[in-house]
Design a protein around this motif. Sequence first.
Motif, PDB file in Angstrom:
ATOM      1  N   ARG A  38      74.431  26.675 -12.374  1.00 28.47           N
ATOM      2  CA  ARG A  38      72.997  26.959 -12.272  1.00 28.47           C
ATOM      3  C   ARG A  38      72.463  27.560 -13.565  1.00 28.47           C
ATOM      4  NH1 ARG A  38      70.435  24.767  -8.128  1.00 28.47           N
ATOM      5  NH2 ARG A  38      69.033  26.551  -7.966  1.00 28.47           N
ATOM      6  N   ARG A  39      73.100  27.231 -14.659  1.00 26.09           N
ATOM      7  CA  ARG A  39      72.711  27.841 -15.929  1.00 26.09           C
ATOM      8  C   ARG A  39      71.317  27.412 -16.384  1.00 26.09           C
ATOM      9  NH1 ARG A  39      73.771  24.410 -20.396  1.00 26.09           N
ATOM     10  NH2 ARG A  39      74.509  22.354 -19.746  1.00 26.09           N
ATOM     11  N   ARG A  40      70.841  26.265 -15.930  1.00 20.54           N
ATOM     12  CA  ARG A  40      69.483  25.824 -16.303  1.00 20.54           C
ATOM     13  C   ARG A  40      68.428  26.632 -15.554  1.00 20.54           C
ATOM     14  NH1 ARG A  40      70.274  20.476 -18.585  1.00 20.54           N
ATOM     15  NH2 ARG A  40      72.395  19.771 -18.133  1.00 20.54           N
ATOM     16  N   GLN A  41      68.714  26.978 -14.291  1.00 23.57           N
ATOM     17  CA  GLN A  41      67.756  27.731 -13.482  1.00 23.57           C
ATOM     18  C   GLN A  41      67.932  29.245 -13.650  1.00 23.57           C
ATOM     19  OE1 GLN A  41      69.829  25.360 -12.147  1.00 23.57           O
ATOM     20  NE2 GLN A  41      68.340  23.679 -12.081  1.00 23.57           N
ATOM     21  N   TRP A  42      69.199  29.713 -13.778  1.00 22.76           N
ATOM     22  CA  TRP A  42      69.460  31.144 -13.885  1.00 22.76           C
ATOM     23  C   TRP A  42      70.224  31.443 -15.178  1.00 22.76           C
ATOM     24  CZ3 TRP A  42      72.144  30.914  -8.474  1.00 22.76           C
ATOM     25  CH2 TRP A  42      71.184  30.634  -7.499  1.00 22.76           C
ATOM     26  N   PRO A  43      69.679  31.187 -16.325  1.00 17.90           N
ATOM     27  CA  PRO A  43      70.435  31.401 -17.569  1.00 17.90           C
ATOM     28  C   PRO A  43      70.766  32.870 -17.824  1.00 17.90           C
ATOM     29  CG  PRO A  43      68.150  30.916 -18.069  1.00 17.90           C
ATOM     30  CD  PRO A  43      68.321  30.679 -16.604  1.00 17.90           C
ATOM     31  N   LEU A  44      69.855  33.777 -17.447  1.00 15.68           N
ATOM     32  CA  LEU A  44      70.093  35.201 -17.699  1.00 15.68           C
ATOM     33  C   LEU A  44      71.218  35.746 -16.819  1.00 15.68           C
ATOM     34  CD1 LEU A  44      69.221  37.647 -19.314  1.00 15.68           C
ATOM     35  CD2 LEU A  44      67.507  38.128 -17.536  1.00 15.68           C
ATOM     36  N   ILE A  45      71.254  35.318 -15.547  1.00 21.29           N
ATOM     37  CA  ILE A  45      72.315  35.775 -14.634  1.00 21.29           C
ATOM     38  C   ILE A  45      73.668  35.276 -15.121  1.00 21.29           C
ATOM     39  CG2 ILE A  45      73.187  35.646 -12.277  1.00 21.29           C
ATOM     40  CD1 ILE A  45      70.317  35.457 -11.313  1.00 21.29           C
ATOM     41  N   ALA A  46      73.737  34.002 -15.515  1.00 15.63           N
ATOM     42  CA  ALA A  46      74.989  33.457 -16.034  1.00 15.63           C
ATOM     43  C   ALA A  46      75.415  34.186 -17.307  1.00 15.63           C
ATOM     44  CB  ALA A  46      74.828  31.961 -16.304  1.00 15.63           C
TER      45      ALA A  46
ATOM     46  N   TYR B  40      67.170  27.500 -22.379  1.00 14.61           N
ATOM     47  CA  TYR B  40      66.371  27.498 -21.159  1.00 14.61           C
ATOM     48  C   TYR B  40      65.529  28.753 -20.983  1.00 14.61           C
ATOM     49  CZ  TYR B  40      69.465  23.603 -20.267  1.00 14.61           C
ATOM     50  OH  TYR B  40      70.156  22.422 -20.383  1.00 14.61           O
ATOM     51  N   ARG B  41      65.632  29.705 -21.878  1.00 14.64           N
ATOM     52  CA  ARG B  41      64.704  30.842 -21.886  1.00 14.64           C
ATOM     53  C   ARG B  41      63.929  30.827 -23.200  1.00 14.64           C
ATOM     54  NH1 ARG B  41      64.685  35.387 -18.596  1.00 14.64           N
ATOM     55  NH2 ARG B  41      64.782  34.659 -16.428  1.00 14.64           N
ATOM     56  N   SER B  42      64.416  31.531 -24.204  1.00 13.12           N
ATOM     57  CA  SER B  42      63.741  31.559 -25.501  1.00 13.12           C
ATOM     58  C   SER B  42      64.701  32.085 -26.551  1.00 13.12           C
ATOM     59  CB  SER B  42      62.488  32.427 -25.446  1.00 13.12           C
ATOM     60  OG  SER B  42      62.834  33.783 -25.240  1.00 13.12           O
ATOM     61  N   ALA B  43      64.382  31.824 -27.814  1.00 18.50           N
ATOM     62  CA  ALA B  43      65.220  32.318 -28.909  1.00 18.50           C
ATOM     63  C   ALA B  43      65.201  33.842 -28.946  1.00 18.50           C
ATOM     64  CB  ALA B  43      64.729  31.740 -30.233  1.00 18.50           C
ATOM     65  N   ARG B  44      64.052  34.429 -28.686  1.00 20.95           N
ATOM     66  CA  ARG B  44      63.956  35.890 -28.700  1.00 20.95           C
ATOM     67  C   ARG B  44      64.854  36.505 -27.631  1.00 20.95           C
ATOM     68  NH1 ARG B  44      58.283  39.321 -28.170  1.00 20.95           N
ATOM     69  NH2 ARG B  44      59.226  41.408 -28.367  1.00 20.95           N
ATOM     70  N   THR B  45      64.832  35.927 -26.439  1.00 22.65           N
ATOM     71  CA  THR B  45      65.689  36.437 -25.364  1.00 22.65           C
ATOM     72  C   THR B  45      67.157  36.294 -25.730  1.00 22.65           C
ATOM     73  OG1 THR B  45      64.001  35.791 -23.748  1.00 22.65           O
ATOM     74  CG2 THR B  45      66.198  36.246 -22.898  1.00 22.65           C
ATOM     75  N   ALA B  46      67.511  35.179 -26.381  1.00 23.12           N
ATOM     76  CA  ALA B  46      68.907  34.947 -26.747  1.00 23.12           C
ATOM     77  C   ALA B  46      69.385  35.986 -27.769  1.00 23.12           C
ATOM     78  CB  ALA B  46      69.073  33.541 -27.305  1.00 23.12           C
TER      79      ALA B  46
END
Length: 430
Positions: free
Chosen positions: A94-102, A135-141
């Motif tokens: 589910r990395r596309r839907q929940w990238p932060l949790i993963a 799937y989120r943003s560069a800043r978040t990464a």
Amino acid sequence: MSNPRSRSASLHEEEELRLPRTPGFVRRFWARHPIFADVLIALICLILSIAPATNFGTYRSTPDGGMVLVDPPPLAASIVVAALVLSACALLLRRRQWPLIAFVTAYIAAVGYLFLLEPAGGPLLLVASYSLAVYRSARTAWTGLAIGMGSLTLISFALQLTGVITLQSSLNAIFGQLALALIGTLIGVNVGGRKRYLEAVIDRSRQLLIERDQQAQLAASAERARIAREMHDIVSHSLTVIVALSEGAAATGDRERARDAATAAAATARGALTEMRSMLGVLRDGAGDVPLAPMESVAPNATVATAQNAGYPVTLTTIGEPNVSAAVGFAVGRVVQEGITNAMRHARGATRIAVHIDYASDPIVIRIENDGVTDTAGTSGFGLRGLSERVAHVNGTIHSGPVGERRWMLRAELPGASEATIADQTEESE
């Protein structure tokens, strides 16, 4: 239930966009089967991560150069670390839907790897960091990389200070995980930025298509309104005159007067037919060179003469010279035509229909007054609504209403000679 019309509109947009195919067979297959891709990635990460996750404890070297496990870890610890790795791999589905949790789960699993005899790990941080950037943003990464590696470093040094792991193991774990997370973040930022840019371009293209269709619909609606307005002006006035002439011819016993009335009715009908053909020329196929407005304005004196021939007491008073733009001149003619037509229709017993046009004033003032108004007269109707639109088109104003007992007045103010260029510019912009 989905709307078939919306699906067909979406397909039409895709055809209009004419997007090129994704280059490469592998990339097209990967894009068309995201579930298969996620399952494959999760399985690879599980295979590469589960074996090191079960290999932790205290070892001692033997005289022959081998290693013996002398302090095996508790069974509960083995189960916890293995469960962390299994959870992290499962969340990759589910990395596309929940990238932060993963991403967070992968870092928790990385903390579990600190308890291994030798620092080890799998590609969990690489895939999780990549997914967060895409799937989120560069800043978040980048923020997640800083927080995650900072937390992992603090925990690693804390374990080293308490004697759980050695300094070498701590450094190896930190730099090993940092390399994986940094590679995943760099690749993800590049791919995610390109992905978001293409999505923005495609979304803007769809928006332009929608705006183009909306502009076409607005233009078609405006043209339909213009044609309806012109049709009403032509048909309403001409038929009113023809009816009056026909009734007069039928009522009189003088053959000469009846013949004159019939001739005038025929001439009115032919004039209306000619004007209608000129106006409807824009509807012909391939008539791109036909203008969107009638060729000539309606002369007020011609309208007054037609009404007089039909037997109505119409008078015309003109002050000044008609030094106005074509659009304003056409509006003047239509105002006079509509005012006389309404008087002929609603004031059948009128003894006076006075038309007054003052070209010398600024703005130009047009007044049409009549008596003999019945109770059925009103201020609504297609004619007055179309006339209001026509006057507003040249930045003018119009008012129609009773001014006394059984009396009615239509008054319009239009831009004079000093504002003639405004109307011309308005026409040219359409």
